[in-house]
Design a protein around this motif. Sequence first.
Motif, mmCIF file in Angstrom:
data_model
loop_
_atom_site.group_PDB
_atom_site.id
_atom_site.type_symbol
_atom_site.label_atom_id
_atom_site.label_comp_id
_atom_site.label_asym_id
_atom_site.label_seq_id
_atom_site.Cartn_x
_atom_site.Cartn_y
_atom_site.Cartn_z
ATOM 1 N N ASP A 17 5.916 -39.582 2.588
ATOM 2 C CA ASP A 17 5.682 -38.615 3.652
ATOM 3 C C ASP A 17 4.476 -37.744 3.319
ATOM 4 O O ASP A 17 3.553 -38.202 2.633
ATOM 5 C CB ASP A 17 6.949 -37.787 3.888
ATOM 6 N N SER A 18 4.489 -36.495 3.774
ATOM 7 C CA SER A 18 3.338 -35.611 3.576
ATOM 8 C C SER A 18 3.056 -35.321 2.111
ATOM 9 O O SER A 18 1.923 -35.048 1.729
ATOM 10 C CB SER A 18 3.548 -34.294 4.330
ATOM 11 N N LEU A 19 4.088 -35.358 1.281
ATOM 12 C CA LEU A 19 3.895 -35.101 -0.148
ATOM 13 C C LEU A 19 3.027 -36.189 -0.772
ATOM 14 O O LEU A 19 2.084 -35.914 -1.510
ATOM 15 C CB LEU A 19 5.243 -35.031 -0.855
ATOM 16 N N SER A 20 3.343 -37.425 -0.453
ATOM 17 C CA SER A 20 2.570 -38.551 -0.961
ATOM 18 C C SER A 20 1.188 -38.612 -0.311
ATOM 19 O O SER A 20 0.226 -39.112 -0.900
ATOM 20 C CB SER A 20 3.333 -39.853 -0.704
ATOM 21 N N ALA A 21 1.083 -38.066 0.906
ATOM 22 C CA ALA A 21 -0.209 -38.011 1.593
ATOM 23 C C ALA A 21 -1.094 -36.899 1.042
ATOM 24 O O ALA A 21 -2.295 -36.866 1.311
ATOM 25 C CB ALA A 21 0.001 -37.817 3.092
ATOM 26 N N GLY A 22 -0.486 -35.965 0.291
ATOM 27 C CA GLY A 22 -1.270 -34.919 -0.353
ATOM 28 C C GLY A 22 -1.461 -33.650 0.455
ATOM 29 O O GLY A 22 -2.351 -32.842 0.147
ATOM 30 N N ILE A 23 -0.628 -33.446 1.495
ATOM 31 C CA ILE A 23 -0.760 -32.230 2.296
ATOM 32 C C ILE A 23 -0.519 -30.998 1.413
ATOM 33 O O ILE A 23 0.439 -30.939 0.652
ATOM 34 C CB ILE A 23 0.258 -32.232 3.461
ATOM 35 N N GLY A 24 -1.403 -30.042 1.529
ATOM 36 C CA GLY A 24 -1.316 -28.828 0.716
ATOM 37 C C GLY A 24 -2.326 -28.789 -0.411
ATOM 38 O O GLY A 24 -2.642 -27.722 -0.929
ATOM 39 N N LEU B 234 -11.476 -35.236 1.170
ATOM 40 C CA LEU B 234 -10.478 -36.007 0.424
ATOM 41 C C LEU B 234 -9.617 -35.052 -0.399
ATOM 42 O O LEU B 234 -10.129 -34.134 -1.036
ATOM 43 C CB LEU B 234 -11.160 -37.023 -0.500
ATOM 44 N N ARG B 235 -8.304 -35.295 -0.397
ATOM 45 C CA ARG B 235 -7.385 -34.440 -1.158
ATOM 46 C C ARG B 235 -7.244 -34.982 -2.581
ATOM 47 O O ARG B 235 -6.190 -35.454 -2.993
ATOM 48 C CB ARG B 235 -6.032 -34.382 -0.450
ATOM 49 N N THR B 236 -8.328 -34.882 -3.325
ATOM 50 C CA THR B 236 -8.358 -35.461 -4.669
ATOM 51 C C THR B 236 -7.389 -34.811 -5.655
ATOM 52 O O THR B 236 -6.979 -35.474 -6.618
ATOM 53 C CB THR B 236 -9.784 -35.417 -5.249
ATOM 54 N N PRO B 237 -6.981 -33.539 -5.487
ATOM 55 C CA PRO B 237 -5.996 -32.987 -6.437
ATOM 56 C C PRO B 237 -4.572 -33.503 -6.218
ATOM 57 O O PRO B 237 -3.693 -33.209 -7.026
ATOM 58 C CB PRO B 237 -6.064 -31.474 -6.171
ATOM 59 N N ALA B 238 -4.318 -34.241 -5.128
ATOM 60 C CA ALA B 238 -2.979 -34.749 -4.849
ATOM 61 C C ALA B 238 -2.573 -35.781 -5.902
ATOM 62 O O ALA B 238 -3.407 -36.324 -6.635
ATOM 63 C CB ALA B 238 -2.920 -35.361 -3.458
ATOM 64 N N PHE B 239 -1.267 -36.096 -5.971
ATOM 65 C CA PHE B 239 -0.809 -36.917 -7.097
ATOM 66 C C PHE B 239 -1.219 -38.383 -6.991
ATOM 67 O O PHE B 239 -1.424 -39.041 -8.013
ATOM 68 C CB PHE B 239 0.699 -36.767 -7.330
ATOM 69 N N VAL B 240 -1.380 -38.918 -5.780
ATOM 70 C CA VAL B 240 -1.798 -40.327 -5.679
ATOM 71 C C VAL B 240 -3.223 -40.514 -6.208
ATOM 72 O O VAL B 240 -3.461 -41.389 -7.053
ATOM 73 C CB VAL B 240 -1.654 -40.849 -4.236
ATOM 74 N N TYR C 72 -6.749 -51.616 -7.122
ATOM 75 C CA TYR C 72 -6.847 -51.607 -5.670
ATOM 76 C C TYR C 72 -5.675 -50.780 -5.156
ATOM 77 O O TYR C 72 -4.530 -51.009 -5.536
ATOM 78 C CB TYR C 72 -6.768 -53.029 -5.106
ATOM 79 N N VAL C 73 -5.950 -49.812 -4.289
ATOM 80 C CA VAL C 73 -4.896 -48.900 -3.854
ATOM 81 C C VAL C 73 -4.865 -48.772 -2.336
ATOM 82 O O VAL C 73 -5.912 -48.775 -1.679
ATOM 83 C CB VAL C 73 -5.075 -47.506 -4.494
ATOM 84 N N GLU C 74 -3.668 -48.672 -1.791
ATOM 85 C CA GLU C 74 -3.468 -48.340 -0.379
ATOM 86 C C GLU C 74 -2.367 -47.287 -0.302
ATOM 87 O O GLU C 74 -1.312 -47.450 -0.904
ATOM 88 C CB GLU C 74 -3.074 -49.566 0.447
ATOM 89 N N ASN C 75 -2.624 -46.225 0.463
ATOM 90 C CA ASN C 75 -1.638 -45.156 0.636
ATOM 91 C C ASN C 75 -1.087 -45.225 2.061
ATOM 92 O O ASN C 75 -1.780 -44.928 3.023
ATOM 93 C CB ASN C 75 -2.275 -43.793 0.376
ATOM 94 N N HIS C 76 0.158 -45.645 2.175
ATOM 95 C CA HIS C 76 0.810 -45.772 3.476
ATOM 96 C C HIS C 76 1.800 -44.627 3.691
ATOM 97 O O HIS C 76 2.955 -44.842 4.043
ATOM 98 C CB HIS C 76 1.527 -47.120 3.576
ATOM 99 N N ILE D 287 4.408 -49.590 -7.178
ATOM 100 C CA ILE D 287 4.783 -49.024 -5.883
ATOM 101 C C ILE D 287 5.382 -47.641 -6.140
ATOM 102 O O ILE D 287 6.336 -47.516 -6.920
ATOM 103 C CB ILE D 287 5.817 -49.911 -5.161
ATOM 104 N N SER D 288 4.827 -46.621 -5.526
ATOM 105 C CA SER D 288 5.437 -45.294 -5.626
ATOM 106 C C SER D 288 6.105 -44.967 -4.296
ATOM 107 O O SER D 288 5.599 -45.312 -3.227
ATOM 108 C CB SER D 288 4.407 -44.218 -6.000
ATOM 109 N N ILE D 289 7.249 -44.297 -4.382
ATOM 110 C CA ILE D 289 8.004 -43.910 -3.191
ATOM 111 C C ILE D 289 8.328 -42.423 -3.294
ATOM 112 O O ILE D 289 8.981 -41.985 -4.239
ATOM 113 C CB ILE D 289 9.311 -44.717 -3.056
ATOM 114 N N SER D 290 7.868 -41.649 -2.329
ATOM 115 C CA SER D 290 8.173 -40.225 -2.271
ATOM 116 C C SER D 290 8.676 -39.931 -0.859
ATOM 117 O O SER D 290 7.880 -39.785 0.073
ATOM 118 C CB SER D 290 6.927 -39.395 -2.593
#
Length: 243
Positions: free
Chosen positions: A38-45, A52-58, A72-76, A106-109
């Motif tokens: 969700d938004s956490l994995s998307a880096g909102i905040g 680009l939200r480079t400080p986010a965890f992904v 190779y990375v994809e953020n869904h 695979i990360s799941i948040s």
Amino acid sequence: MKWNQGILLLICCMSLFIDTATSRAEAPNKLTYIALGDSLSAGIGASEVDYLRTPAFVPKFVTHLRKTNDVYVENHSVPGLTTSGLYSFLTQNQGIQTKLKNANIISISIGGNDFLREIRSSEQVDEDNFKARAQTIYEDVAAIVNYVESLNNDATILLFGLYSPYGDTHEYQEVSQLILKDYHLLLQTLQSERVIVIDPHAPFIGKEVQLTHIEDNDIHPNDEGYDILANLLIKAYEKEAGR
């Protein structure tokens, strides 16, 4: 003369072999990383750098992986997504199914929006009631993890738990802590050889204002909060990789 030419040819062949072996030894591993959530994995905040939200965890996790790997990375990840929404997305989308089958990591948040819905609908603190609410979120997350495993039982699955952004003086503090206490006990049952459960609950306790935007009525982490999440993710992965 012919003898010298033979020696020269042998030396050239050995040099080529050594260079090739060295090249292979130094070649980075190729990894495919798929982030779900969700938004956490998307880096909102997180703060933005060139949009680009480079400080986010992904992004921070990818930066760490790329120190020694070709990644190779994809953020869904979709802000506002619930557990049922993610489950529907995975089971009804052949494209993402193919991507997950070929992933190494695979990360799941997920579950944060379900968590918010549960605490905001609570009229009173009832421990038995909150056990049931925690169980509901857990069962949905377990269904997601089991489905991902059915697609790919070789990938490392990094599963995030939940944190509470509500400090001691907030009206939702007691409610949120009761739900999370039971939720994380349940979530640990999903831990396995390939599924690594990451619990961010404890690091945020007593530091809700410091690590989130809760003073602005925003539950998302700030850069410092995301740094903690990224370090937890990296530590969990490195522990798995070092087995």
